[in-house]
Design a protein around this motif. Sequence first.
Motif, PDB file in Angstrom:
ATOM      1  N   LEU A 199      20.041  -1.446  18.409  1.00  6.41           N
ATOM      2  CA  LEU A 199      18.925  -0.809  19.107  1.00  6.41           C
ATOM      3  C   LEU A 199      18.573  -1.549  20.393  1.00  6.41           C
ATOM      4  N   GLU A 200      18.680  -2.868  20.360  1.00  9.50           N
ATOM      5  CA  GLU A 200      18.394  -3.647  21.570  1.00  9.50           C
ATOM      6  C   GLU A 200      19.479  -3.429  22.627  1.00  9.50           C
ATOM      7  N   ILE A 201      20.731  -3.376  22.210  1.00  2.63           N
ATOM      8  CA  ILE A 201      21.797  -3.090  23.178  1.00  2.63           C
ATOM      9  C   ILE A 201      21.551  -1.731  23.832  1.00  2.63           C
ATOM     10  N   GLY A 202      21.082  -0.787  23.033  1.00  2.00           N
ATOM     11  CA  GLY A 202      20.792   0.544  23.551  1.00  2.00           C
ATOM     12  C   GLY A 202      19.761   0.562  24.655  1.00  2.00           C
ATOM     13  N   THR A 203      18.887  -0.429  24.696  1.00  2.43           N
ATOM     14  CA  THR A 203      17.884  -0.484  25.778  1.00  2.43           C
ATOM     15  C   THR A 203      18.531  -0.842  27.113  1.00  2.43           C
TER      16      THR A 203
END
Length: 450
Positions: A59-63
Amino acid sequence: MHKPIFLSLIAAAVLSGCAATATKQTAATPGVATLDVRRAAASTKALDEIAASYLRLSLEIGTHEPGYIDAYYGPPELQKAAEAAPRDKAALLAATRALMAEVDIAARRISDPLAKRRAAFLRAQLRAAETRLMMTQGTRFAFADEAERLFGVRPRLKPLASYDTELARIEKLVPGEGALADRVEAYLDGFTIPKDRLQKTFDTAIARCRGRSMAHIAMPEGESFRLEFVTDKSWSGYNYYQGGYHSLIQVNTDLPIRLSRALDLGCHEGYPGHHLLNMKLEEKLVKARGWTEFSVYPLYSPQSLIAEGSANYGIDLAFPASSKADTERDILMPIAEIAVPADDRYWQLLKAIKRASGARLTIAQQYLDGEIDRTTATLLTQKYLLVSRERAEQSVRFTDQYRSYVINYGLGETMVRAWVERGNPSRDEMWRRMERIVSEPTLPSDLLAR
């Protein structure tokens, strides 16, 4: 988006009662298997903790990269927390590598076959995440290296000249003056679905895809999808899985939509394609086993080869032999108000075009590796994929955006087909194998194993 190693009925019963448990032979009772509950519980806990970290990490990579997360249907607060305070790319890369090391340690303590596959799945997904993070920070890989690191299989590409024989066959199907691609386009334009018939044609096509899939694979109660027609996209169709057994299916109308796309997209995006795969993963792994890692789907991962490959193969599985042509001729053409052809040339041409479609991968490799420029890539796409300049430009635009992702369609389909049809199984067995692929933590390497 997802084997040859499957649980026995006994192992499945054990797993359903106590998560992932391991067996061992005791010295006191040789030949009698007993459950090492403490070891199994520790292994399960370790994987659960790694899965939770992987979920937050994804989810953090997705940001940092729009479109990296193709689907997420876990707790909304996790996504909000990731978006509120994401680590920078360097920290995420370090965390990804640390998690891979943790998986390697945990995997050595696991003896249950399905739990081993879960660990292998996490490891492969993390390697893809590492690769994508490196790419977003400027690292460039050769096409084959990139594909292998992201999607779990190294493509072996044919030279473009190997497709010339197929072009010669197509030349005989569509004789005449001018460029072959122009003649093919002009012929296929006669099978364009009028815009005012799109909704009804697609509704009917998807219903047929669903019916044939439901006859073999049980659907979760309350499953559904919503269909939208959109514009300004580099793809022809897309499934956005929403969780709760619901999908948003979008069809791009930038270019005229031909009849062949109705069943193709209905199966690929819906049944037994992306919608069904995501539903079964949610039902069998997320809800039944609590494996939270499957509530997130990073697009650039081995999950995509399984997703695209099973979705493409699902077309032929649902409509074998002449049944696709029969459905188009007898049901869809009248709905779309398209004149039914007097012979089978239309369907012969579509099959021939598909046999030449592997050229797309070679063109993408040459383009992304800098061997040809964009103009040449467009011209070669016109020649070998037999499309108009507008469609060729859309194809190259897709390659610009998704890079080596293009291997997942043709190569993925070939791998899924080979595994499902190995040993000349019955139709029922083929569907059972398909259900296993889309219900378990499948990797491309599983499809290659014997």
